[in-house]
Motif scaffolding. Structure first.
Motif, PDB file in Angstrom:
ATOM      1  N   PRO A   1       0.809  -1.216   0.000  1.00  0.00           N
ATOM      2  CA  PRO A   1       0.000   0.000   0.000  1.00  0.00           C
ATOM      3  C   PRO A   1       0.849   1.276   0.000  1.00  0.00           C
ATOM      4  N   LEU A   2       1.944   1.293   0.758  1.00  0.00           N
ATOM      5  CA  LEU A   2       2.765   2.504   0.801  1.00  0.00           C
ATOM      6  C   LEU A   2       3.346   2.812  -0.572  1.00  0.00           C
ATOM      7  N   TYR A   3       3.818   1.776  -1.263  1.00  0.00           N
ATOM      8  CA  TYR A   3       4.361   1.978  -2.600  1.00  0.00           C
ATOM      9  C   TYR A   3       3.283   2.530  -3.536  1.00  0.00           C
ATOM     10  N   ASN A   4       2.084   1.954  -3.496  1.00  0.00           N
ATOM     11  CA  ASN A   4       1.002   2.433  -4.358  1.00  0.00           C
ATOM     12  C   ASN A   4       0.661   3.889  -4.059  1.00  0.00           C
ATOM     13  N   GLN A  10       0.025  13.573  -5.429  1.00  0.00           N
ATOM     14  CA  GLN A  10      -0.756  14.154  -4.328  1.00  0.00           C
ATOM     15  C   GLN A  10      -0.491  13.401  -3.025  1.00  0.00           C
ATOM     16  N   HIS A  11      -0.557  12.080  -3.076  1.00  0.00           N
ATOM     17  CA  HIS A  11      -0.300  11.282  -1.879  1.00  0.00           C
ATOM     18  C   HIS A  11       1.169  11.360  -1.478  1.00  0.00           C
ATOM     19  N   LEU A  41      13.528  -4.174   0.986  1.00  0.00           N
ATOM     20  CA  LEU A  41      14.552  -3.360   0.347  1.00  0.00           C
ATOM     21  C   LEU A  41      14.142  -2.990  -1.078  1.00  0.00           C
ATOM     22  N   ALA A  42      13.591  -3.934  -1.816  1.00  0.00           N
ATOM     23  CA  ALA A  42      13.151  -3.664  -3.189  1.00  0.00           C
ATOM     24  C   ALA A  42      12.066  -2.591  -3.211  1.00  0.00           C
ATOM     25  N   LEU A  43      11.118  -2.657  -2.285  1.00  0.00           N
ATOM     26  CA  LEU A  43      10.068  -1.639  -2.212  1.00  0.00           C
ATOM     27  C   LEU A  43      10.643  -0.274  -1.825  1.00  0.00           C
ATOM     28  N   ALA A  44      11.585  -0.263  -0.900  1.00  0.00           N
ATOM     29  CA  ALA A  44      12.217   1.002  -0.501  1.00  0.00           C
ATOM     30  C   ALA A  44      12.942   1.632  -1.679  1.00  0.00           C
ATOM     31  N   LEU A  45      13.613   0.827  -2.474  1.00  0.00           N
ATOM     32  CA  LEU A  45      14.314   1.348  -3.653  1.00  0.00           C
ATOM     33  C   LEU A  45      13.332   1.845  -4.706  1.00  0.00           C
ATOM     34  N   ALA A  46      12.203   1.177  -4.859  1.00  0.00           N
ATOM     35  CA  ALA A  46      11.188   1.631  -5.810  1.00  0.00           C
ATOM     36  C   ALA A  46      10.645   3.008  -5.405  1.00  0.00           C
ATOM     37  N   ILE A  47      10.435   3.203  -4.123  1.00  0.00           N
ATOM     38  CA  ILE A  47       9.971   4.504  -3.633  1.00  0.00           C
ATOM     39  C   ILE A  47      11.080   5.536  -3.772  1.00  0.00           C
ATOM     40  N   ALA A  48      12.312   5.143  -3.467  1.00  0.00           N
ATOM     41  CA  ALA A  48      13.446   6.059  -3.624  1.00  0.00           C
ATOM     42  C   ALA A  48      13.572   6.514  -5.070  1.00  0.00           C
ATOM     43  N   GLN A  50      11.161   6.977  -7.211  1.00  0.00           N
ATOM     44  CA  GLN A  50      10.151   8.022  -7.405  1.00  0.00           C
ATOM     45  C   GLN A  50      10.609   9.349  -6.806  1.00  0.00           C
ATOM     46  N   LEU A  51      11.128   9.283  -5.590  1.00  0.00           N
ATOM     47  CA  LEU A  51      11.536  10.505  -4.895  1.00  0.00           C
ATOM     48  C   LEU A  51      12.720  11.193  -5.569  1.00  0.00           C
ATOM     49  N   LEU A  52      13.645  10.400  -6.083  1.00  0.00           N
ATOM     50  CA  LEU A  52      14.876  10.966  -6.641  1.00  0.00           C
ATOM     51  C   LEU A  52      14.777  11.327  -8.118  1.00  0.00           C
ATOM     52  N   LEU A  53      14.111  10.512  -8.891  1.00  0.00           N
ATOM     53  CA  LEU A  53      14.110  10.725 -10.343  1.00  0.00           C
ATOM     54  C   LEU A  53      12.875  11.471 -10.840  1.00  0.00           C
ATOM     55  N   ALA A  54      11.849  11.574 -10.011  1.00  0.00           N
ATOM     56  CA  ALA A  54      10.654  12.318 -10.405  1.00  0.00           C
ATOM     57  C   ALA A  54      10.174  13.187  -9.248  1.00  0.00           C
ATOM     58  N   PRO A  55      11.052  14.066  -8.747  1.00  0.00           N
ATOM     59  CA  PRO A  55      10.665  14.892  -7.595  1.00  0.00           C
ATOM     60  C   PRO A  55       9.512  15.823  -7.941  1.00  0.00           C
ATOM     61  N   ASP A  56       8.666  16.075  -6.951  1.00  0.00           N
ATOM     62  CA  ASP A  56       7.472  16.887  -7.149  1.00  0.00           C
ATOM     63  C   ASP A  56       7.709  18.374  -6.943  1.00  0.00           C
ATOM     64  N   GLY A  57       8.867  18.745  -6.436  1.00  0.00           N
ATOM     65  CA  GLY A  57       9.117  20.162  -6.219  1.00  0.00           C
ATOM     66  C   GLY A  57      10.345  20.399  -5.365  1.00  0.00           C
ATOM     67  N   ASP A  58      10.614  21.665  -5.128  1.00  0.00           N
ATOM     68  CA  ASP A  58      11.817  22.040  -4.380  1.00  0.00           C
ATOM     69  C   ASP A  58      11.810  21.517  -2.952  1.00  0.00           C
ATOM     70  N   GLN A  59      10.649  21.539  -2.306  1.00  0.00           N
ATOM     71  CA  GLN A  59      10.580  21.065  -0.920  1.00  0.00           C
ATOM     72  C   GLN A  59      10.992  19.595  -0.837  1.00  0.00           C
ATOM     73  N   GLN A  60      10.509  18.798  -1.775  1.00  0.00           N
ATOM     74  CA  GLN A  60      10.870  17.377  -1.784  1.00  0.00           C
ATOM     75  C   GLN A  60      12.352  17.211  -2.076  1.00  0.00           C
ATOM     76  N   ARG A  61      12.884  17.948  -3.044  1.00  0.00           N
ATOM     77  CA  ARG A  61      14.316  17.865  -3.362  1.00  0.00           C
ATOM     78  C   ARG A  61      15.163  18.261  -2.155  1.00  0.00           C
ATOM     79  N   ASP A  62      14.761  19.335  -1.475  1.00  0.00           N
ATOM     80  CA  ASP A  62      15.505  19.793  -0.296  1.00  0.00           C
ATOM     81  C   ASP A  62      15.503  18.733   0.799  1.00  0.00           C
ATOM     82  N   ARG A  63      14.363  18.114   1.010  1.00  0.00           N
ATOM     83  CA  ARG A  63      14.250  17.098   2.061  1.00  0.00           C
ATOM     84  C   ARG A  63      15.091  15.872   1.727  1.00  0.00           C
TER      85      ARG A  63
END
Length: 108
Positions: A1-4, A10-11, A41-48, A50-63
């Motif tokens: 569920p977290l990955y989805n 938005q989520h 670990l595989a799920l954590a990398l899948a989420i990573a 998303q966070l690293l290669l498709a960031p949603d904005g400056d706040q996410q990049r900064d974090r």
């Protein structure tokens, strides 16, 4: 569920606001072999990814930068904690994607 949930921008914004980046960074940095560890670990990398290669904005990049997520993924790419080969390859793919984005910015 977290990955989805992390697949939706938005989520993802709400999850990042509530500590998703820190959670994924800690998981990558503290990973150990064990029951269901490879799938976690595989799920954590899948989420990573998303966070690293498709960031949603400056706040996410900064974090992401402040938490050291890039360094955590680089550690997984080097297999520093004896991560499974499939996870090492996924982490290497993320690092390669980051390099390509960096080169595109400098060449563009």
């Amino acid at each position: 569920p977290l990955y989805n949930l992390s697949l939706s921008s938005q989520h993802r914004a709400v999850l990042v606001e509530h500590g998703l980046v820190e959670l994924i960074t800690d998981l990558l940095n503290g990973w150990k072999e064990g029951h269901q560890a490879e799938s976690t670990l595989a799920l954590a990398l899948a989420i990573a990814r998303q966070l690293l290669l498709a960031p949603d904005g400056d706040q996410q990049r900064d974090r992401v930068e402040a938490c050291g997520l890039v360094e955590a993924v680089q550690g997984a790419a080097e297999g520093v904690r004896s991560e499974p080969e499939g996870c090492v390859e996924e982490a290497r793919s993320i690092v390669a994607g980051l390099r390509q984005r960096h080169e595109a910015v400098w060449m563009g």
